[in-house]
Every structure is written in structure tokens, then in C-alpha cells.
Motif scaffolding. Structure first.
Motif, PDB file in Angstrom:
ATOM      1  N   THR A 403       0.951  -1.048  -0.517  1.00  0.00           N
ATOM      2  CA  THR A 403      -0.104  -0.467   0.033  1.00  0.00           C
ATOM      3  C   THR A 403       0.924   1.090  -0.064  1.00  0.00           C
ATOM      4  O   THR A 403       2.434   1.476   0.791  1.00  0.00           O
ATOM      5  CB  THR A 403      -0.988   0.458   1.526  1.00  0.00           C
ATOM      6  N   GLY A 404       0.820   2.209  -0.287  1.00  0.00           N
ATOM      7  CA  GLY A 404       1.011   3.733  -0.492  1.00  0.00           C
ATOM      8  C   GLY A 404       0.290   4.647   0.120  1.00  0.00           C
ATOM      9  O   GLY A 404      -1.033   4.499   0.637  1.00  0.00           O
ATOM     10  N   GLY A 405      -0.685   5.243  -0.559  1.00  0.00           N
ATOM     11  CA  GLY A 405      -1.476   6.848  -1.055  1.00  0.00           C
ATOM     12  C   GLY A 405      -1.052   7.810  -1.548  1.00  0.00           C
ATOM     13  O   GLY A 405      -0.650   8.021  -2.466  1.00  0.00           O
ATOM     14  N   PRO A 406      -1.881   8.666  -0.927  1.00  0.00           N
ATOM     15  CA  PRO A 406      -2.114  10.276  -2.227  1.00  0.00           C
ATOM     16  C   PRO A 406      -0.265  11.132  -2.564  1.00  0.00           C
ATOM     17  O   PRO A 406      -0.285  11.549  -3.065  1.00  0.00           O
ATOM     18  CB  PRO A 406      -2.772  10.627  -1.657  1.00  0.00           C
ATOM     19  N   HIS A 407       0.145  10.604  -1.291  1.00  0.00           N
ATOM     20  CA  HIS A 407       1.055  11.742  -0.783  1.00  0.00           C
ATOM     21  C   HIS A 407       2.184  11.851  -1.557  1.00  0.00           C
ATOM     22  O   HIS A 407       2.731  12.485  -2.262  1.00  0.00           O
ATOM     23  CB  HIS A 407       1.982  11.327   0.994  1.00  0.00           C
ATOM     24  N   GLU A 408       2.093  10.432  -2.670  1.00  0.00           N
ATOM     25  CA  GLU A 408       3.263  10.586  -3.061  1.00  0.00           C
ATOM     26  C   GLU A 408       2.622   9.772  -4.735  1.00  0.00           C
ATOM     27  O   GLU A 408       3.725   9.268  -5.840  1.00  0.00           O
ATOM     28  CB  GLU A 408       4.979   9.435  -2.792  1.00  0.00           C
ATOM     29  N   GLY A 409       2.261   9.229  -4.628  1.00  0.00           N
ATOM     30  CA  GLY A 409       1.545   9.044  -5.746  1.00  0.00           C
ATOM     31  C   GLY A 409       0.696   7.219  -6.287  1.00  0.00           C
ATOM     32  O   GLY A 409       1.201   6.743  -5.605  1.00  0.00           O
ATOM     33  N   LEU A 410       0.425   7.421  -7.168  1.00  0.00           N
ATOM     34  CA  LEU A 410      -0.417   6.116  -7.877  1.00  0.00           C
ATOM     35  C   LEU A 410       1.462   5.461  -8.068  1.00  0.00           C
ATOM     36  O   LEU A 410       2.479   5.765  -8.305  1.00  0.00           O
ATOM     37  CB  LEU A 410      -1.050   5.824  -8.500  1.00  0.00           C
ATOM     38  N   ARG A 411       1.017   4.013  -8.416  1.00  0.00           N
ATOM     39  CA  ARG A 411       2.529   2.766  -8.245  1.00  0.00           C
ATOM     40  C   ARG A 411       3.236   3.469  -7.103  1.00  0.00           C
ATOM     41  O   ARG A 411       4.217   2.206  -6.865  1.00  0.00           O
ATOM     42  CB  ARG A 411       2.703   3.552  -9.627  1.00  0.00           C
ATOM     43  N   MET A 412       3.497   3.482  -5.777  1.00  0.00           N
ATOM     44  CA  MET A 412       4.160   4.116  -4.909  1.00  0.00           C
ATOM     45  C   MET A 412       4.024   3.735  -3.938  1.00  0.00           C
ATOM     46  O   MET A 412       3.064   3.642  -3.123  1.00  0.00           O
ATOM     47  CB  MET A 412       4.555   5.467  -4.892  1.00  0.00           C
ATOM     48  N   ILE A 413       4.542   1.891  -3.411  1.00  0.00           N
ATOM     49  CA  ILE A 413       4.621   1.272  -2.139  1.00  0.00           C
ATOM     50  C   ILE A 413       5.299   2.016  -1.410  1.00  0.00           C
ATOM     51  O   ILE A 413       7.069   2.258  -1.503  1.00  0.00           O
ATOM     52  CB  ILE A 413       4.576  -0.179  -3.096  1.00  0.00           C
ATOM     53  N   TRP A 414       4.878   1.780  -0.465  1.00  0.00           N
ATOM     54  CA  TRP A 414       6.165   2.434   1.229  1.00  0.00           C
ATOM     55  C   TRP A 414       6.866   0.960   1.884  1.00  0.00           C
ATOM     56  O   TRP A 414       4.935   0.275   1.695  1.00  0.00           O
ATOM     57  CB  TRP A 414       5.210   3.456   2.115  1.00  0.00           C
ATOM     58  N   PRO A 415       7.365   1.075   1.499  1.00  0.00           N
ATOM     59  CA  PRO A 415       8.400  -0.579   2.515  1.00  0.00           C
ATOM     60  C   PRO A 415       7.434  -0.500   3.944  1.00  0.00           C
ATOM     61  O   PRO A 415       7.432  -1.328   3.857  1.00  0.00           O
ATOM     62  CB  PRO A 415       9.763   0.727   2.911  1.00  0.00           C
ATOM     63  N   MET A 416       7.056   0.879   4.644  1.00  0.00           N
ATOM     64  CA  MET A 416       6.746   0.950   5.950  1.00  0.00           C
ATOM     65  C   MET A 416       5.076  -0.120   5.587  1.00  0.00           C
ATOM     66  O   MET A 416       4.666  -0.900   6.946  1.00  0.00           O
ATOM     67  CB  MET A 416       5.868   1.988   6.209  1.00  0.00           C
ATOM     68  N   SER A 417       4.369  -0.285   5.283  1.00  0.00           N
ATOM     69  CA  SER A 417       3.148  -1.401   4.420  1.00  0.00           C
ATOM     70  C   SER A 417       4.108  -2.778   4.686  1.00  0.00           C
ATOM     71  O   SER A 417       2.976  -3.554   5.547  1.00  0.00           O
ATOM     72  CB  SER A 417       2.617  -0.781   3.652  1.00  0.00           C
ATOM     73  N   LEU A 418       5.176  -3.135   4.425  1.00  0.00           N
ATOM     74  CA  LEU A 418       5.373  -4.130   4.077  1.00  0.00           C
ATOM     75  C   LEU A 418       6.045  -4.601   5.293  1.00  0.00           C
ATOM     76  O   LEU A 418       5.742  -5.934   5.168  1.00  0.00           O
ATOM     77  CB  LEU A 418       6.816  -4.541   3.070  1.00  0.00           C
ATOM     78  N   THR A 419       6.342  -3.399   5.648  1.00  0.00           N
ATOM     79  CA  THR A 419       6.970  -4.404   7.118  1.00  0.00           C
ATOM     80  C   THR A 419       5.755  -4.182   8.436  1.00  0.00           C
ATOM     81  O   THR A 419       5.305  -5.557   8.994  1.00  0.00           O
ATOM     82  CB  THR A 419       8.066  -3.257   7.642  1.00  0.00           C
ATOM     83  N   MET A 420       4.868  -3.748   8.291  1.00  0.00           N
ATOM     84  CA  MET A 420       3.640  -3.673   9.018  1.00  0.00           C
ATOM     85  C   MET A 420       2.872  -4.963   8.613  1.00  0.00           C
ATOM     86  O   MET A 420       2.436  -5.530   9.534  1.00  0.00           O
ATOM     87  CB  MET A 420       2.988  -2.461   8.514  1.00  0.00           C
ATOM     88  N   LYS A 421       2.763  -5.140   7.475  1.00  0.00           N
ATOM     89  CA  LYS A 421       1.838  -6.149   6.774  1.00  0.00           C
ATOM     90  C   LYS A 421       2.507  -7.624   8.010  1.00  0.00           C
ATOM     91  O   LYS A 421       2.037  -8.234   8.801  1.00  0.00           O
ATOM     92  CB  LYS A 421       2.006  -6.404   5.590  1.00  0.00           C
ATOM     93  N   ALA A 422       4.253  -7.541   7.661  1.00  0.00           N
ATOM     94  CA  ALA A 422       4.810  -8.628   8.749  1.00  0.00           C
ATOM     95  C   ALA A 422       4.562  -8.412  10.046  1.00  0.00           C
ATOM     96  O   ALA A 422       4.292  -9.862  10.939  1.00  0.00           O
ATOM     97  CB  ALA A 422       6.465  -8.622   8.456  1.00  0.00           C
ATOM     98  N   LEU A 423       4.502  -7.890  10.994  1.00  0.00           N
ATOM     99  CA  LEU A 423       4.531  -7.451  11.646  1.00  0.00           C
ATOM    100  C   LEU A 423       3.093  -7.625  12.164  1.00  0.00           C
ATOM    101  O   LEU A 423       3.117  -8.215  13.835  1.00  0.00           O
ATOM    102  CB  LEU A 423       4.421  -5.568  13.057  1.00  0.00           C
ATOM    103  N   THR A 424       1.766  -7.348  11.856  1.00  0.00           N
ATOM    104  CA  THR A 424       0.112  -8.025  11.818  1.00  0.00           C
ATOM    105  C   THR A 424       0.058  -9.497  11.537  1.00  0.00           C
ATOM    106  O   THR A 424      -1.077  -9.902  11.017  1.00  0.00           O
ATOM    107  CB  THR A 424      -0.477  -6.953  11.480  1.00  0.00           C
ATOM    108  N   ALA A 425       1.275 -10.420  11.211  1.00  0.00           N
ATOM    109  CA  ALA A 425       0.953 -11.726  10.609  1.00  0.00           C
ATOM    110  C   ALA A 425      -0.008 -13.069  11.615  1.00  0.00           C
ATOM    111  O   ALA A 425       1.128 -12.552  12.574  1.00  0.00           O
ATOM    112  CB  ALA A 425       1.883 -12.050  10.051  1.00  0.00           C
ATOM    113  N   PRO A 426      -0.707 -13.268  11.087  1.00  0.00           N
ATOM    114  CA  PRO A 426      -0.836 -13.918  12.299  1.00  0.00           C
ATOM    115  C   PRO A 426      -0.408 -15.349  12.828  1.00  0.00           C
ATOM    116  O   PRO A 426       0.687 -15.948  11.910  1.00  0.00           O
ATOM    117  CB  PRO A 426      -2.514 -14.579  11.531  1.00  0.00           C
ATOM    118  N   ALA A 427      -0.269 -15.787  14.370  1.00  0.00           N
ATOM    119  CA  ALA A 427       0.552 -16.916  14.516  1.00  0.00           C
ATOM    120  C   ALA A 427       0.540 -18.640  13.752  1.00  0.00           C
ATOM    121  O   ALA A 427      -0.408 -19.189  14.586  1.00  0.00           O
ATOM    122  CB  ALA A 427       0.820 -17.134  15.720  1.00  0.00           C
ATOM    123  N   THR A 428       0.633 -18.723  12.144  1.00  0.00           N
ATOM    124  CA  THR A 428      -0.143 -19.782  11.756  1.00  0.00           C
ATOM    125  C   THR A 428       1.209 -19.587  10.769  1.00  0.00           C
ATOM    126  O   THR A 428       1.888 -19.310  10.700  1.00  0.00           O
ATOM    127  CB  THR A 428      -1.303 -19.542  10.918  1.00  0.00           C
TER     128      THR A 428
END
Length: 494
Positions: A403-428
């Protein structure tokens, strides 16, 4: 090193002693481990940190943990990235001093010479597990808490501040803003989460160390200003005192309706005119920020009771938390074919907007911020929708998806979203697979720098923004520490 056992070793016992998983104190042993750590065998992954003499601050506890964990990460590139990223805030962004006999710490974001309440709180958060063992680090974090209190008393509506409380902003985009710009304020965008992050840090520091020294009369006064501002921005009797307009080409940089923003029905939710991305809201009730506020207010109530012994403050904070939580249940849920999910923004009139922005608080980050458990059904549905084409700011390309957001526009992925996805992954097992994939994407996205960035093009990691973004670096470091505590096998086999 690939395949090294984490079951028992002197190094692991030192890691335990540093507070990553409880256990006996091991600071002396950890110092020895850091001192005799052999150089890496791969010249491509020489440290990108500043030389020791040029670092703004050094923590023996943090440095020892880095040396220890780098030995245990199976992928040398991942180990290198961790060693660069975790200490980046300490290495490059902090300035220590003393004000009124108390420690004072100013923390810039990286390549912007200003202190955001949100960023600075998040930047030092990964160091809390080490604070009990490291007196100098504990003083540094106390200084951040004291600085936050001073900033909140300058202007609780501001999001960013200057080191000199008598100076005027030098941010080229903020000069000329039509709002009440006070000395010491760098930018004055009203963002509800700006009041929540300092509470989160204060509560986390108290719980990690037991130290109550930062929570003095000035801090209590700042917390009363926080409550007063949140109450004002429920806007039950009028728009309140905050107005903001900016002469800018981007609509996300200013507010409509004479600077008061889009209207919201006074249903008990708290208005937030801007998101944690510093972009203007579409609807004025930013749901992740209101959910975060509920958590923060309850943390404040606990501290007011146990630390300040102020029953009135504790009662007021709890009452506001309960009111906002009830309003969220009534007004902030969106019906979808897959079931109810949290909306991203609402207005209290029945209008709802779904998206997610990578900056926290986001919908993705809710368990990370203590709003819910990772296996909460409402959150799981929300998370799945946010990480899909149903979110207009979800992007998928050759480098990664995220995910990104309007701040940097379309196509721009934020590494923070990748890190947060990993931090919120279920224990499975499926959660483990998510984490491994996120680690691969993070490795693919750093463009050879060894650091996290603000955003990168979905198809070209060399096209990125902000080469020096300390929050993103620290969050990545926090992820590796978290995996070392709870899922060490994922680091061994990465």
C-alpha cells in the motif's frame, strides 16, 4: 549464519538479558560480544552506518543486540539491512541537551530538519527493550518525553516542531500558511494521531523501565492540553479554534470551507483534518486515528491513576475513550459482501470512505497499536480488503505489492506497509509465509542502499523517495527484533 541453533548459546543468553525476551541481565556479556564480533565475510555488505566517532548517540545495548542478531540471520543481506536500519535514529537524528535541569532530546525525521510528534515517538520506540539496561539510552528517551510535553504546551494542534522554541518555521512549504503559527512550530497540520503517539511512547517507557521521572507537573499539564484539544475537536458546540489553509497546487495540502475542513456531525468522534501522511482527510473522522485515540486515552487513564495519582484526569480520559469507542461502533463500520470492515474515514452523516494509507495509524496497523488482536475477525476482514484492489492505494508490480497513499501518488509502494504487514501476520503457517514474502519484498526494494525509503515504484526500486527516513528504518529494525523474539526460525531460514 544459516542453520545456527537459537536454543541456547552465550550470545542468545546475552540477547535475553538485554530485554528482548526477559531473563537475566547480560549487558556486560553483550558488550564483549559486540567487541569481538568478526567482520562479515561478504564485502558487499560492509556496514553503511556512520563511523563511530560521527554517530550522534551510541548505545552499547543496541549495538550488542545488532552484533548478536546478525550472527543468527541466515541471509547476509537481511543481516546487513538490520544492522544499518535499527540504529539509524540514534546514529543520525538525535540531539541531546538539558532544559530546566531535565534531559531534552530533539529528534529529526531524517532528511527534514524538524521533529514530528508522531515520527519521533515511533523512531525511539524500538529501543525501549534496551532502556532498562542502558542508563544513557534511558536518559535520551526521557528527553524525548520531556520535549514532547514542551511541544504540546506550545501548540497541541501542531504536528511538527523546531529545535529552537523561539524560532519561526523554515519549511518552504509551511511559510505563509494561513493559520496561527507560533514560535517553535515547524508545521501546523491538525492530526489526531499527533497527540496519541507521545502517550504511547510515555506509557511504553513506563512499562518497560518502571521509571516515573519524566511524568512531572509539566507532563501532566501537557496531557490536560491533549484532552482539551480532543474535546474541542469533537466539535459539539462549534468548529473550535483550529483553521488551516495553504497556497498549494495539491488539494491534499489545504482545507476547504475557510480552513475548517469538511463538516462532520457531532456524534462523539474526534475530527482530524489531516492524516498521518500529512495529507488532508476526505471525511473528517479518520477511523484509524480515532481507534488509536481510544487506546491512548486508556493508557493515559492508567498513568494518571498509577503515576500522577490524579483521579480526575484518569476519569476524564476514560470517559472520552468510552465515548469515542461507542461512536466508532455506531458510525465507523462499512458493510461489504465479505462482512463488516472498518471504514477509513466517515463523517457521521452516513458517508463512508474505504482505503488505507501506509502511514500509521492505518487500518493495517491496528494490532500493532494495541487496538485489537491480529486474529480479531473484524480486523482480519479489514486487513484483507486493505491489502487488495478494493483499496485504491494498493499496488502490485514487478518489485513488490503493498500500500501507499496520495502523498507520493499512484504506483508508489511504501516499505512501511510491507513491514507492518509482517508485524501483523497471524501466528500460523500462512502468517509465516506472509512474513517470508514481506522480507523478500523489503530486500528487493532497498535499491542497494541497505536502508528503507519512504516509497518506491512498484516496478522499479531505484525510483524511490526519501533516502533518509528514520521511522521506516527503525520500524524494519523492530520487525527483525520481533521475529528474533517470537519466530527466530524465520530469520535462520530467510
Amino acid at each position: 549464519m544459516k542453520g545456527v541453533s537459537m536454543i541456547d548459546s552465550p550470545a542468545r543468553r546475552a540477547l535475553l538479558g538485554l530485554g528482548l525476551a526477559g531473563g537475566l541481565s547480560g549487558l556486560g556479556m553483550a558488550r564483549a560480544l559486540a567487541a569481538d564480533r568478526p567482520p562479515g565475510s561478504d564485502a558487499r555488505f560492509a556496514s553503511s552506518r556512520p563511523p563511530p566517532a560521527q554517530r550522534r548517540f551510541s548505545s552499547p545495548a543496541v549495538d550488542a543486540a545488532i552484533a548478536d542478531l546478525q550472527r543468527r540471520i541466515g541471509d547476509p543481506e537481511l543481516a546487513w539491512m538490520f544492522g544499518n536500519c535499527l540504529p539509524n535514529t540514534l546514529d543520525t537524528t538525535v540531539t541531546e541537551g538539558t532544559v530546566d535541569g531535565k534531559p531534552d532530546t530533539f529528534v529529526i525525521t531524517g532528511d527534514i530538519d524538524a521533529m514530528w510528534l508522531r515520527d519521533s515517538s515511533a523512531q525511539v520506540w524500538p529501543y525501549l527493550p534496551f532502556a532498562r539496561e542502558d542508563d544513557a539510552l534511558r536518559r535520551l528517551i526521557r528527553g524525548v518525553i520531556h520535549r514532547h510535553a514542551r511541544c504540546l504546551l506550545i501548540d497541541p494542534y501542531a504536528n511538527a516542531f523546531l529545535e529552537d522554541p523561539q524560532a519561526r518555521t523554515q519549511l518552504k512549504w509551511a511559510i505563509g500558511d494561513l493559520t496561527e503559527m507560533r514560535p517553535g512550530v515547524s508545521e501546523r497540520k491538525w492530526e489526531l494521531d499527533s497527540l496519541c503517539w507521545p502517550i504511547r511512547l510515555a506509557h511504553g517507557y513506563w512499562r518497560a523501565t518502571g521509571d516515573t521521572a519524566p511524568f512531572d507537573a509539566q507532563w501532566a499539564e501537557a496531557m490536560r492540553a491533549v484532552l482539551r484539544t480532543m474535546r474541542e475537536q469533537q466539535r459539539k458546540t462549534g468548529p473550535g479554534p483550529y483553521r488551516f489553509q495553504r497556497k498549494a497546487e495539491a488539494a491534499t495540502e489545504t482545507l476547504v470551507l475557510d480552513g475548517y475542513g469538511h463538516p462532520g456531525r457531532p456524534v462523539g468522534l474526534i475530527h482530524s483534518m489531516f492524516r498521518p501522511s500529512d495529507d488532508a482527510c476526505v471525511f473528517p473522522f479518520l477511523v484509524p486515528a480515532n481507534l488509536f485515540a481510544v487506546v491512548s486515552l486508556r493508557q493515559l487513564a492508567a498513568m494518571a491513576d498509577a503515576v500522577l495519582h490524579d483521579a480526575a484526569l484518569a476519569s476524564e480520559a476514560k470517559a472520552l475513550a468510552d465515548e469515542v469507542a461507542a461512536a466508532l461502533r455506531r458510525h465507523a463500520r462499512l458493510r461489504t459482501p465479505a462482512g463488516e470492515v472498518w471504514a477509513y474515514e466517515v463523517d457521521g452523516f452516513g458517508n463512508q470512505f474505504f482505503m488505507d494509507d501506509a502511514n500509521a495509524p492505518s487500518l493495517l496497523s491496528l494490532p500493532y497499536l494495541g487496538v485489537c488482536a491480529v486474529d480479531d475477525a473484524l480486523y482480519r476482514r479489514t486487513r484483507a480488503r486493505a491489502w487488495s484492489p478494493d483499496n485504491p492505494y494498493f499496488f502490485r508490480g514487478r518489485v513488490a505489492e503493498g500500500t501507499g497513499g496520495p502523498h507520493e501518488g499512484l504506483r508508489m509502494i511504501w516499505p512501511m506497509s510491507l513491514t507492518m504487514k509482517a508485524l501483523t501476520a497471524p501466528a500460523t503457517a500462512a502468517g509465516d509465509a506472509e512474513i517470508r514474502q514481506c522480507l523478500r519484498w523489503l530486500q528487493a526494494s532497498h535499491a542497494g542502499t541497505g536502508f528503507m525509503h519512504e516509497a518506491f515504484d512498484q516496478d522499479d526500486a531505484a525510483h524511490f523517495t526519501r533516502p533518509w527516513f528514520a521511522w521506516a528504518n527503525g520500524l524494519f529494525g523492530e520487525l527483525i527484533l520481533n521475529l528474533a523474539r517470537h519466530r527466530p526460525a524465520l530469520l535462520q531460514s530467510s
